[in-house]
Design a protein around this motif. Structure first.
Motif, PDB file in Angstrom:
ATOM      1  N   TYR A 133       0.836  -1.204   0.000  1.00 55.47           N
ATOM      2  CA  TYR A 133       0.000   0.000   0.000  1.00 55.47           C
ATOM      3  C   TYR A 133       0.872   1.256   0.000  1.00 55.47           C
ATOM      4  O   TYR A 133       0.576   2.240  -0.691  1.00 55.47           O
ATOM      5  N   PHE A 134       1.950   1.209   0.770  1.00 52.30           N
ATOM      6  CA  PHE A 134       2.886   2.337   0.841  1.00 52.30           C
ATOM      7  C   PHE A 134       3.457   2.638  -0.548  1.00 52.30           C
ATOM      8  O   PHE A 134       3.526   3.789  -0.974  1.00 52.30           O
ATOM      9  N   ASN A 135       3.871   1.586  -1.260  1.00 53.82           N
ATOM     10  CA  ASN A 135       4.430   1.767  -2.607  1.00 53.82           C
ATOM     11  C   ASN A 135       3.379   2.287  -3.582  1.00 53.82           C
ATOM     12  O   ASN A 135       3.673   3.133  -4.447  1.00 53.82           O
ATOM     13  N   MET A 136       2.147   1.795  -3.433  1.00 52.15           N
ATOM     14  CA  MET A 136       1.073   2.274  -4.297  1.00 52.15           C
ATOM     15  C   MET A 136       0.783   3.760  -4.027  1.00 52.15           C
ATOM     16  O   MET A 136       0.546   4.547  -4.958  1.00 52.15           O
ATOM     17  N   ALA A 137       0.818   4.136  -2.764  1.00 50.14           N
ATOM     18  CA  ALA A 137       0.609   5.540  -2.394  1.00 50.14           C
ATOM     19  C   ALA A 137       1.724   6.408  -2.969  1.00 50.14           C
ATOM     20  O   ALA A 137       1.498   7.539  -3.408  1.00 50.14           O
ATOM     21  N   ASN A 138       2.957   5.844  -2.966  1.00 55.18           N
ATOM     22  CA  ASN A 138       4.082   6.562  -3.580  1.00 55.18           C
ATOM     23  C   ASN A 138       3.821   6.833  -5.055  1.00 55.18           C
ATOM     24  O   ASN A 138       4.125   7.915  -5.575  1.00 55.18           O
ATOM     25  N   ASP A 139       3.263   5.810  -5.736  1.00 56.10           N
ATOM     26  CA  ASP A 139       2.951   5.978  -7.158  1.00 56.10           C
ATOM     27  C   ASP A 139       1.903   7.068  -7.368  1.00 56.10           C
ATOM     28  O   ASP A 139       1.984   7.855  -8.326  1.00 56.10           O
ATOM     29  N   VAL A 140       0.901   7.100  -6.480  1.00 56.94           N
ATOM     30  CA  VAL A 140      -0.138   8.136  -6.593  1.00 56.94           C
ATOM     31  C   VAL A 140       0.474   9.523  -6.393  1.00 56.94           C
ATOM     32  O   VAL A 140       0.183  10.464  -7.138  1.00 56.94           O
ATOM     33  N   VAL A 141       1.355   9.636  -5.386  1.00 60.74           N
ATOM     34  CA  VAL A 141       2.030  10.914  -5.139  1.00 60.74           C
ATOM     35  C   VAL A 141       2.867  11.314  -6.356  1.00 60.74           C
ATOM     36  O   VAL A 141       2.857  12.469  -6.800  1.00 60.74           O
ATOM     37  N   GLY A 142       3.603  10.346  -6.911  1.00 61.92           N
ATOM     38  CA  GLY A 142       4.435  10.619  -8.081  1.00 61.92           C
ATOM     39  C   GLY A 142       3.613  11.089  -9.278  1.00 61.92           C
ATOM     40  O   GLY A 142       4.005  12.009 -10.001  1.00 61.92           O
ATOM     41  N   THR A 143       2.450  10.443  -9.480  1.00 61.68           N
ATOM     42  CA  THR A 143       1.570  10.831 -10.594  1.00 61.68           C
ATOM     43  C   THR A 143       1.016  12.249 -10.375  1.00 61.68           C
ATOM     44  O   THR A 143       0.939  13.049 -11.315  1.00 61.68           O
ATOM     45  N   ALA A 144       0.643  12.549  -9.115  1.00 63.95           N
ATOM     46  CA  ALA A 144       0.139  13.898  -8.800  1.00 63.95           C
ATOM     47  C   ALA A 144       1.243  14.937  -8.981  1.00 63.95           C
ATOM     48  O   ALA A 144       0.989  16.046  -9.461  1.00 63.95           O
ATOM     49  N   GLU A 145       2.468  14.586  -8.596  1.00 66.06           N
ATOM     50  CA  GLU A 145       3.594  15.511  -8.760  1.00 66.06           C
ATOM     51  C   GLU A 145       3.889  15.767 -10.244  1.00 66.06           C
ATOM     52  O   GLU A 145       4.221  16.885 -10.632  1.00 66.06           O
ATOM     53  N   PHE A 146       3.764  14.718 -11.077  1.00 64.61           N
ATOM     54  CA  PHE A 146       3.961  14.883 -12.517  1.00 64.61           C
ATOM     55  C   PHE A 146       2.878  15.802 -13.097  1.00 64.61           C
ATOM     56  O   PHE A 146       3.164  16.664 -13.933  1.00 64.61           O
ATOM     57  N   TYR A 147       1.647  15.605 -12.627  1.00 63.80           N
ATOM     58  CA  TYR A 147       0.527  16.456 -13.047  1.00 63.80           C
ATOM     59  C   TYR A 147       0.801  17.914 -12.652  1.00 63.80           C
ATOM     60  O   TYR A 147       0.581  18.851 -13.437  1.00 63.80           O
ATOM     61  N   LEU A 148       1.306  18.063 -11.419  1.00 67.57           N
ATOM     62  CA  LEU A 148       1.657  19.411 -10.937  1.00 67.57           C
ATOM     63  C   LEU A 148       2.756  20.031 -11.797  1.00 67.57           C
ATOM     64  O   LEU A 148       2.706  21.224 -12.143  1.00 67.57           O
ATOM     65  N   GLU A 149       3.741  19.238 -12.160  1.00 72.27           N
ATOM     66  CA  GLU A 149       4.846  19.720 -12.991  1.00 72.27           C
ATOM     67  C   GLU A 149       4.347  20.201 -14.354  1.00 72.27           C
ATOM     68  O   GLU A 149       4.778  21.243 -14.857  1.00 72.27           O
ATOM     69  N   GLN A 150       3.422  19.431 -14.948  1.00 67.28           N
ATOM     70  CA  GLN A 150       2.877  19.802 -16.254  1.00 67.28           C
ATOM     71  C   GLN A 150       2.084  21.111 -16.160  1.00 67.28           C
ATOM     72  O   GLN A 150       2.205  21.995 -17.025  1.00 67.28           O
ATOM     73  N   LYS A 151       1.293  21.241 -15.133  1.00 64.74           N
ATOM     74  CA  LYS A 151       0.521  22.465 -14.950  1.00 64.74           C
ATOM     75  C   LYS A 151       1.439  23.658 -14.692  1.00 64.74           C
ATOM     76  O   LYS A 151       1.172  24.781 -15.149  1.00 64.74           O
ATOM     77  N   THR A 152       2.519  23.424 -13.967  1.00 70.12           N
ATOM     78  CA  THR A 152       3.474  24.494 -13.686  1.00 70.12           C
ATOM     79  C   THR A 152       4.149  24.963 -14.975  1.00 70.12           C
ATOM     80  O   THR A 152       4.380  26.162 -15.175  1.00 70.12           O
ATOM     81  N   LYS A 153       4.460  24.021 -15.865  1.00 68.73           N
ATOM     82  CA  LYS A 153       5.054  24.378 -17.161  1.00 68.73           C
ATOM     83  C   LYS A 153       4.092  25.224 -17.987  1.00 68.73           C
ATOM     84  O   LYS A 153       4.493  26.212 -18.624  1.00 68.73           O
ATOM     85  N   VAL A 154       2.821  24.821 -17.969  1.00 69.09           N
ATOM     86  CA  VAL A 154       1.817  25.601 -18.700  1.00 69.09           C
ATOM     87  C   VAL A 154       1.709  26.998 -18.107  1.00 69.09           C
ATOM     88  O   VAL A 154       1.616  28.008 -18.837  1.00 69.09           O
ATOM     89  N   LEU A 155       1.731  27.072 -16.774  1.00 70.88           N
ATOM     90  CA  LEU A 155       1.657  28.369 -16.098  1.00 70.88           C
ATOM     91  C   LEU A 155       2.842  29.252 -16.486  1.00 70.88           C
ATOM     92  O   LEU A 155       2.679  30.442 -16.760  1.00 70.88           O
ATOM     93  N   THR A 156       4.028  28.646 -16.516  1.00 66.50           N
ATOM     94  CA  THR A 156       5.230  29.397 -16.902  1.00 66.50           C
ATOM     95  C   THR A 156       5.110  29.928 -18.331  1.00 66.50           C
ATOM     96  O   THR A 156       5.476  31.072 -18.617  1.00 66.50           O
ATOM     97  N   SER A 157       4.575  29.087 -19.226  1.00 62.83           N
ATOM     98  CA  SER A 157       4.390  29.509 -20.621  1.00 62.83           C
ATOM     99  C   SER A 157       3.393  30.662 -20.707  1.00 62.83           C
ATOM    100  O   SER A 157       3.613  31.634 -21.444  1.00 62.83           O
ATOM    101  N   LEU A 158       2.302  30.556 -19.954  1.00 61.32           N
ATOM    102  CA  LEU A 158       1.296  31.621 -19.972  1.00 61.32           C
ATOM    103  C   LEU A 158       1.856  32.914 -19.384  1.00 61.32           C
ATOM    104  O   LEU A 158       1.542  34.012 -19.867  1.00 61.32           O
ATOM    105  N   GLU A 159       2.670  32.787 -18.357  1.00 59.92           N
ATOM    106  CA  GLU A 159       3.301  33.979 -17.777  1.00 59.92           C
ATOM    107  C   GLU A 159       4.224  34.643 -18.785  1.00 59.92           C
ATOM    108  O   GLU A 159       4.298  35.877 -18.866  1.00 59.92           O
ATOM    109  N   LEU A 160       4.934  33.816 -19.580  1.00 58.71           N
ATOM    110  CA  LEU A 160       5.808  34.362 -20.627  1.00 58.71           C
ATOM    111  C   LEU A 160       4.977  35.088 -21.682  1.00 58.71           C
ATOM    112  O   LEU A 160       5.345  36.186 -22.123  1.00 58.71           O
ATOM    113  N   VAL A 161       3.862  34.462 -22.071  1.00 58.75           N
ATOM    114  CA  VAL A 161       2.970  35.109 -23.040  1.00 58.75           C
ATOM    115  C   VAL A 161       2.449  36.429 -22.476  1.00 58.75           C
ATOM    116  O   VAL A 161       2.372  37.439 -23.186  1.00 58.75           O
ATOM    117  N   MET A 162       2.107  36.431 -21.187  1.00 59.65           N
ATOM    118  CA  MET A 162       1.611  37.645 -20.550  1.00 59.65           C
ATOM    119  C   MET A 162       2.665  38.746 -20.577  1.00 59.65           C
ATOM    120  O   MET A 162       2.367  39.905 -20.883  1.00 59.65           O
TER     121      MET A 162
END
Length: 347
Positions: A133-162
């Motif tokens: 369960y601990f390892n599975m939770a790690n995978d969920v955290v990792g997937t959420a962190e990857f999602y966060l990273e992608q959104k952060t990249k989009v935010l950075t791009s939008l800030e550049l456009v701004m």
């Protein structure tokens, strides 16, 4: 050309503002998503650590139903986005799939914990399941962190456009400001040119008109209107050249300009026409001023071998209004001009 450029600037500004509004709207949404994802990651970490603590307590004979309910509530809110912890349901399919698997395994782990409470013989299985369960939770955290990273990249791009859009708007605004400043200066120069005759240094036609149509101040009367016209300017222009004609005009203007003071206004009324508006003078003083002009002209003509100043003059003294006095002075000047031509023809 300037109108087309202004229209282009306005269109570009409007497009930039619209795009900037859309970008800002998306930035605010992304910031909210990123903040929500951060909370999701934190609470997923709580589940991961809390489950390990729960298993440790349970395997040591300390039932923790409240902790189990707490972890169950967090896991349920992560899947639904509804609950007391203000957690968002992330719009990410890989994350939701792993979270669903984690939830199913959590149900299985809870079942084994309940079995363990009545039959401690399955302790090793509970511990093993908690590690999985601990390892599975790690995978969920990792997937959420990857999602966060992608959104952060989009935010950075939008800030550049701004930043680019803001920079473009600033550049356009500066260009418009510079254009407006140039336009103001040009208008000022045109206004100055209209009131000031640059070739002679005297007030121009509009200044003369302004003086003529300004009501007379009787306290500063009587007034006198003097009209003068160069007789030989056309001959000089046609025979010697226009530059010589300009020199003649400037020379006569200089003679008149030396007479100006707070009571004597001198201006160039037209091409070869000059006016004087005189106040606070007796008629004898007017005649003395005209004599000074005549003497200065004679002196100039003696010094100038080729160019000779010849002029006609007429004045009206003590009239009721300057416009009427100008008409009468002009009539007298014309008579003087005609007489001068007659004298020249007789010669």
């Amino acid at each position: 050309m300037n109108s087309n450029r202004k229209l282009l600037y306005k269109v570009v500004q409007l497009v930039c503002v619209v795009i900037l509004g859309i970008v800002l709207f998306n930035i605010f949404q992304l910031v909210d998503i990123i903040q929500g994802t951060g909370r999701v990651i934190n609470y997923t970490g709580i589940i991961r650590g809390g489950t390990q603590r729960l298993v440790k307590l349970e395997t040591n004979g300390i039932p923790k139903d409240d902790l189990m309910l707490y972890l169950d509530g967090i896991l349920n809110e992560l899947q639904t986005g509804q609950g007391q912890y203000d957690l968002d349901k992330l719009d990410d399919i890989p994350y939701l799939e792993k979270l669903s698997e984690l939830n199913d395994y959590w149900d299985e782990l809870q079942t084994e914990i309940m079995i363990y409470r009545s039959d401690p013989g399955n302790k090793e299985k509970v511990v093993q399941m908690s590690e999985t369960y601990f390892n599975m939770a790690n995978d969920v955290v990792g997937t959420a962190e990857f999602y966060l990273e992608q959104k952060t990249k989009v935010l950075t791009s939008l800030e550049l456009v701004m930043v680019i859009l803001l920079g473009l708007l600033i550049v356009i605004s500066l260009q418009q400001a510079i254009t407006e400043i140039h336009l103001i200066r040009k208008n000022k120069e045109l206004a100055t040119a209209a009131y000031y005759d640059k070739p002679t240094g005297l007030p121009g036609r509009l200044s003369c008109e302004e003086k003529i149509w300004t009501p007379m101040d009787r306290k500063q009367g009587p007034y006198c209107m003097v009209m003068m016209d160069l007789n030989n300017l056309k001959w000089v222009n046609d025979t010697i050249g226009h530059s010589a004609g300009d020199t003649l005009i400037k020379a006569f203007a200089d003679i008149l300009n030396h007479l100006t003071n707070e009571n004597v206004f001198v201006g160039r009324y037209g091409g070869d026409e000059f006016i004087m508006i005189i106040k606070n003078h007796r008629e004898e003083q007017i005649q003395q001023l005209l004599k000074e002009i005549e003497l200065a002209t004679i002196l100039y003509n003696k010094k100038s071998e080729q160019l000779k100043i010849q002029y006609a003059v007429g004045y009206e003294y003590g009239g009721d209004s300057l416009p009427q006095m100008l008409e009468k002075a002009d009539e007298k000047m014309y008579l003087n001009k005609t007489a001068a031509k007659a004298d020249t023809n007789d010669l």
